[in-house]
Design an enzyme around this catalytic site. Structure first.
Site, mmCIF file in Angstrom:
data_model
loop_
_atom_site.group_PDB
_atom_site.id
_atom_site.type_symbol
_atom_site.label_atom_id
_atom_site.label_comp_id
_atom_site.label_asym_id
_atom_site.label_seq_id
_atom_site.Cartn_x
_atom_site.Cartn_y
_atom_site.Cartn_z
ATOM 1 N N ASP A 1 0.933 -1.256 0.066
ATOM 2 C CA ASP A 1 0.102 0.079 -0.209
ATOM 3 C C ASP A 1 0.808 1.415 -0.012
ATOM 4 O O ASP A 1 1.982 1.367 0.808
ATOM 5 C CB ASP A 1 -0.793 -0.063 1.113
ATOM 6 N N GLU B 1 1.247 -0.818 -5.186
ATOM 7 C CA GLU B 1 0.018 -0.050 -5.193
ATOM 8 C C GLU B 1 0.773 1.433 -5.226
ATOM 9 O O GLU B 1 1.268 2.165 -4.225
ATOM 10 C CB GLU B 1 -0.999 0.083 -4.192
#
Ligand code: GLC
Length: 625
Positions: free
Chosen positions: A261, A303
């Site tokens: 993330d 990501e």
């Protein structure tokens, strides 16, 4: 005889140098000591790796392209919104299998802070599961159950920040220097102000600025996202060691892919926007090497919602080639899909794809039309100019269009994080509402309904056809509309991304199955059908790139996938017009007759034009196939 020691030694011989090089890139002279420390951690985790996961490791080593195969289909959902709990997810495997799913990303499920947790992206404890969903044992059980059904479990690894309530942050507040050093904490505004000069704002509406004053810690804490998400100081080798241990712990629970993330943000450098700094890739290389040594069955997905030139580095460029993430989100394709639908024009899409750097063949895009986040109009000014557009005004047009404000717009989106300085207005909204289904139902207009369903089908088909792991976002398979109930939840009301994070409508799934002619039925049946077609086309192996063929009609995008087993040409009509496409583009490559794989029909390419219905996708191969 290959005993455990030999296996570990062989892997250390193979990946140790990559680990050390990554650590050296980030930590210089401190690297060798950290390497020693990690070797100890890795030995322990390797010894603890359960037998079934060792079998998985061997299987993956035999099939290194497991994420690239055309039968890889991804699905993304919140465990609670999909099925109540982790145990509930296991009961819904039938639905996943009916969509061909082999990769399941369960949105943040580790223990978050209480109250607003940015959808779970503020993690309070990486070694326990959100008690509302289950326990760590439940997670391991679910991973095993899914694996038996051929589905890989994917979870988030939030590594840019932890919740203010995480033990490290609590100990920093209690005055422990060791833990203060895990974060970026400044006594006054001098350094924050110096950094702010070149930092963008991620959440200008609800979390302006990148630093938050904390009374307890008596300092300004770096908080790129919300004030309760404390950025970690990855320049501290202790932070790396902590995460290496967490990663191995999660791998040993049976997690098969970790979604990194906000990976772009983890390294801070004064005078930059503190995104995509070179050490980010050194650190990813080192993390991956740790995994390859202990748990080679586990893959990493980046990501990084960044521009094309920066994005490609997450799949490995230069010295990092083949050594960083296995997967990365193709944010640009997502943005261009919506752009082409709004403008009924594919030139910008063509330019953006043509300018896109090639990826290493062993790596894979994650393709998607919608996810849990907003859509930011990441369209480069140079690309826009290449399509005779002006970047800022085109981005403004797309915001206006998807907010439903542009005359004639079919979309029903919401503006997320208007930034008056840059003019950016990002957009929230479900795939179906953005594609026109909500407006069509409201207007009770059969023509609009048909167009909306065709747009949804076009988006799904593109995502399945581009090459990579297609990520289907929960609810989109039945065309779920915006859900405004988030406004009733105090923890969500301020963040309109919740409008496209609904609870799964299982009654509608049943209705869709029972009535394939209704809107949800058409969407579901179309998707299932195209998944089936994808799975048998070797051209959709992700090692092959989709390349643009200049389209003779601006409403239509033409891609080619040149696979050794034969060419696949994909044609996508982004308009509600029936288009007569000059057939020479297709004839040149496919000959007199082609087979359209989605419908199964043969197309003669001898006439001057081929007729393409509104929003129709075609996947054409030579005949017979
Ligand atoms: C990622 C997530 C997003 C979250 C942010 C901070 O971009 O997708 O939902 O707000 O990271 O963790």
């Amino acid at each position: 005889m290959v005993d455990d020691d030999t296996t570990f030694r062989l892997r250390l011989d193979r990946y140790g140098p990559e680990l050390l090089a990554g650590l050296q890139g980030a930590y210089g002279d401190a690297a060798p000591a950290l390497f020693e420390r990690l070797t100890g951690l890795m030995r322990t985790a390797f010894a603890a790796r359960p037998g079934d996961l060792r079998v998985l490791d061997d299987a993956r080593l035999l099939t290194p392209d497991w994420l690239q195969k055309p039968d890889t289909i991804g699905y993304v959902c919140y465990a609670d919104r999909f099925a109540g709990s982790l145990a509930g997810v296991a009961e819904r495997i039938g639905h996943l299998k009916s969509l061909g799913v082999s990769y399941l990303h369960l949105m943040p499920l580790l223990k978050p802070r209480e109250g607003d947790s940015d959808g779970g992206y503020a993690v309070a404890d990486y070694r326990s599961v959100d008690p509302r969903l289950g326990t760590m044992d439940d997670l391991a059980d679910l991973a095993a159950t899914l694996r038996n059904d051929g589905i890989s479990l994917v979870i988030d690894l939030v590594l840019n920040h932890v919740a203010r309530e995480h033990e490290w942050a609590a100990r920093a507040r209690a005055g422990e220097q060791t833990y203060r050093d895990y974060f970026h904490i400044y006594p006054d505004r001098t350094e924050p102000d110096a950094f702010e000069r070149t930092l963008p704002e991620v959440f200008p509406d609800f979390a302006p600025g990148n630093f938050t004053w904390d009374d307890e810690v008596q300092g300004w804490v770096w908080t790129t996202f919300n004030s309760f998400q404390w950025d970690l100081n990855w320049a501290n080798p202790d932070v790396f060691a902590e995460f290496a241990d967490i990663v191995l712990f999660l791998a040993n629970q049976g997690v098969e892919v970790l979604r990194l993330d906000a990976i772009a943000f983890i390294w801070k450098e004064l005078g930059t926007d503190c995104q995509n700094e070179p050490p980010v890739h050194d650190l990813t290389q080192a993390l991956r090497a740790v995994l390859r040594i202990v748990a080679p069955g586990v893959a990493l997905k980046a990501e990084a919602i960044v521009g094309p030139q920066d994005l490609i580095a997450y799949l490995g460029q230069g010295e990092h080639y083949g050594k960083v993430s296995d997967l990365a989100y193709h944010n640009s394709v997502m943005v261009q899909l919506w752009g082409a639908l709004a403008s009924r024009h594919t030139r910008l899409f063509e330019v953006a794809l043509s300018n896109f750097p090639a990826k290493p063949p062993s790596t894979t895009w994650a393709t998607y039309a919608r996810c849990h986040d907003d859509i930011g109009w990441a369209i480069g000014d140079a690309d826009a100019r290449g399509a005779y557009l002006e970047g800022r005004s085109h981005r403004a047009f797309l915001s206006e269009f998807y907010a439903g404000d542009y005359p004639g717009s079919f979309a029903r989106g919401l503006v997320f994080q208007h930034n008056p300085v840059t003019g950016d207005r990002r957009i929230s909204g479900s795939l179906a509402s953005l594609a026109g289904l909500e407006a069509a139902i409201e207007h009770d207009d059969a023509g609009q309904l048909a167009d909306a369903i065709a747009r949804i089908n076009l988006l799904h088909t593109f995502v399945l056809g581009f090459g990579g792991v297609p990520l289907l976002y929960m609810g989109d398979e039945i065309g779920m509309l915006n859900d405004h109930s988030y406004l009733q939840d105090a923890d969500h009301a301020g963040d309109n991304r919740w409008v496209h994070r609904p609870r799964m409508d299982w009654a509608e799934v049943e209705a869709a199955g029972a009535n394939p002619a209704g809107p949800s039925g058409q969407v579901l049946a179309g998707l299932r059908h195209t998944v089936g077609v994808r799975r048998r086309l070797p051209q959709l192996h992700a090692a092959v790139e989709s390349r643009v063929l200049p389209s003779p009609d601006a409403r239509v995008l033409v891609l080619t996938r040149d696979h050794p087993e034969g060419t696949l040409i994909e044609v996508y009509n982004f308009s509600e017009d029936a288009v007569e496409l000059p057939s020479y583009v297709l004839h040149d490559r496919l000959g007199d007759v082609a087979t359209e794989q989605i419908s199964g029909y043969d197309y003669s390419l001898l006439p001057e034009t081929v007729r393409i219905r509104p929003y129709q996708p075609l996947w054409l191969t030579t005949r017979p196939w």
